[in-house]
Scaffold this motif. Structure first.
Motif, short mmCIF file in Angstrom:
data_model
loop_
_atom_site.label_atom_id
_atom_site.label_comp_id
_atom_site.label_asym_id
_atom_site.label_seq_id
_atom_site.Cartn_x
_atom_site.Cartn_y
_atom_site.Cartn_z
N VAL A 56 0.84 -1.21 0.00
CA VAL A 56 0.00 0.00 0.00
C VAL A 56 0.88 1.26 0.00
O VAL A 56 0.63 2.20 -0.76
CB VAL A 56 -0.97 -0.01 1.21
N GLU A 57 1.91 1.28 0.84
CA GLU A 57 2.81 2.43 0.90
C GLU A 57 3.55 2.62 -0.42
O GLU A 57 3.69 3.75 -0.92
CB GLU A 57 3.82 2.27 2.03
N PHE A 58 4.02 1.51 -1.00
CA PHE A 58 4.75 1.57 -2.27
C PHE A 58 3.86 2.12 -3.38
O PHE A 58 4.24 3.04 -4.11
CB PHE A 58 5.25 0.17 -2.64
N ILE A 59 2.66 1.59 -3.49
CA ILE A 59 1.74 2.02 -4.56
C ILE A 59 1.35 3.48 -4.37
O ILE A 59 1.42 4.28 -5.31
CB ILE A 59 0.50 1.11 -4.62
N ALA A 60 0.95 3.85 -3.15
CA ALA A 60 0.56 5.24 -2.89
C ALA A 60 1.74 6.18 -3.16
O ALA A 60 1.56 7.23 -3.79
CB ALA A 60 0.07 5.39 -1.46
N GLY A 61 2.92 5.80 -2.70
CA GLY A 61 4.09 6.65 -2.90
C GLY A 61 4.44 6.83 -4.36
O GLY A 61 4.75 7.95 -4.80
N CYS A 62 4.39 5.76 -5.13
CA CYS A 62 4.69 5.85 -6.56
C CYS A 62 3.63 6.64 -7.30
O CYS A 62 3.94 7.37 -8.25
CB CYS A 62 4.84 4.45 -7.17
N LYS A 63 2.40 6.51 -6.88
CA LYS A 63 1.32 7.26 -7.54
C LYS A 63 1.41 8.75 -7.23
O LYS A 63 1.10 9.59 -8.09
CB LYS A 63 -0.05 6.72 -7.11
N ASN A 64 1.83 9.07 -6.02
CA ASN A 64 1.86 10.47 -5.59
C ASN A 64 3.17 11.18 -5.87
O ASN A 64 3.24 12.40 -5.74
CB ASN A 64 1.55 10.56 -4.08
N ASN A 65 4.21 10.44 -6.24
CA ASN A 65 5.50 11.05 -6.48
C ASN A 65 6.07 10.54 -7.81
O ASN A 65 6.68 9.48 -7.86
CB ASN A 65 6.46 10.74 -5.32
N PRO A 66 5.86 11.30 -8.88
CA PRO A 66 6.32 10.85 -10.20
C PRO A 66 7.82 10.60 -10.29
O PRO A 66 8.27 9.75 -11.05
CB PRO A 66 5.91 11.98 -11.15
N ASN A 67 8.62 11.33 -9.49
CA ASN A 67 10.07 11.12 -9.51
C ASN A 67 10.43 9.75 -8.95
O ASN A 67 11.29 9.06 -9.49
CB ASN A 67 10.79 12.22 -8.74
N ILE A 68 9.79 9.38 -7.86
CA ILE A 68 10.04 8.06 -7.27
C ILE A 68 9.54 6.98 -8.21
O ILE A 68 10.20 5.97 -8.42
CB ILE A 68 9.40 7.95 -5.87
N ARG A 69 8.36 7.18 -8.80
CA ARG A 69 7.83 6.20 -9.75
C ARG A 69 8.77 6.03 -10.94
O ARG A 69 9.02 4.92 -11.39
CB ARG A 69 6.43 6.58 -10.22
N ALA A 70 9.33 7.12 -11.44
CA ALA A 70 10.25 7.06 -12.58
C ALA A 70 11.50 6.25 -12.23
O ALA A 70 12.05 5.56 -13.09
CB ALA A 70 10.62 8.45 -13.04
N LEU A 71 11.93 6.32 -10.98
CA LEU A 71 13.10 5.57 -10.56
C LEU A 71 12.78 4.10 -10.28
O LEU A 71 13.44 3.21 -10.79
CB LEU A 71 13.72 6.20 -9.31
N LEU A 72 11.72 3.85 -9.51
CA LEU A 72 11.41 2.49 -9.07
C LEU A 72 10.64 1.67 -10.10
O LEU A 72 10.73 0.46 -10.12
CB LEU A 72 10.63 2.52 -7.75
N ALA A 73 9.86 2.34 -10.91
CA ALA A 73 9.05 1.65 -11.91
C ALA A 73 9.11 2.43 -13.21
O ALA A 73 8.12 3.02 -13.66
CB ALA A 73 7.60 1.50 -11.41
#
Length: 191
Positions: free
Chosen positions: A171-188
């Motif tokens: 839940v934390e991973f999904i919410a964080g990636c959805k709310n932070n495009p920079n983190i999503r770009a790095l992790l996914a």
């Protein structure tokens, strides 16, 4: 001798039942499923992709990168039955998730790669390992300062860990990636 079980043989034929299962779980048409199967069987005549072959595929897409370490982790979400190989159904379902799934499903797929212990949590050590593997994959050599995988992992945990356990739940991973495009770009990055 002993309790050795014979390896399950894989039929190279695609049955109507298999097509039906794949159609009901993906957005692919009958023809697309058959085309994917034909291509899969051409590339993998045994009907399975083992880890060595998986690495070979990645080397085609990242000829200048070091793919071995990344592939060790990327293989896991594809091999859903944990038998050390990927059959056609596992392959196509994973492709469909990565290309056709909504954002949550695609992020779950990414989470499963980071969840190395399969306990439903991502720890800082796992993040460091995967960030380093992604750097190796794309040939990134600058790992100092803000590019240091240890610093990046610590920052991600600090930003996304809402319950303070120093780990990321799904839940934390999904919410964080959805709310932070920079983190999503790095992790996914492919999402």
């Amino acid at each position: 001798m002993g309790n050795k079980q014979p390896k399950k043989t894989i039929s190279n034929e695609l049955t109507e039942d298999q097509v039906g299962v794949l159609k009901s779980n993906t957005k692919f048409t009958d023809n697309e499923i058959r085309e994917w199967h034909e291509s899969f069987m051409r590339d993998c005549p045994t009907g399975r992709i083992d880890k060595k072959r998986f690495v070979e595929f990645y080397k085609q897409f990242y000829p200048n990168g070091k793919v071995d370490n990344y592939c060790k982790h990327a293989f896991r979400p594809f091999d859903t039955d944990n038998n050390g190989t990927i059959d056609f159904q596992e392959f196509l379902l994973a492709i469909a998730t990565k290309t056709q799934g909504d954002l949550d499903h695609r992020l779950i797929f990414a989470f499963n790669m980071y969840d190395m212990s399969k306990d439903g949590l991502i720890n800082q050590k796992g993040l460091i390992t995967l960030i380093s593997a992604i750097y190796d994959l794309v040939g990134e050599t600058d790992r100092k300062g803000d590019r240091d995988p240890k610093k990046i992992a610590a920052d991600i945990i600090a930003k996304l860990d809402s319950n303070g356990d120093n780990k990321l739940s799904k839940v934390e991973f999904i919410a964080g990636c959805k709310n932070n495009p920079n983190i999503r770009a790095l992790l996914a990055p492919n999402i």
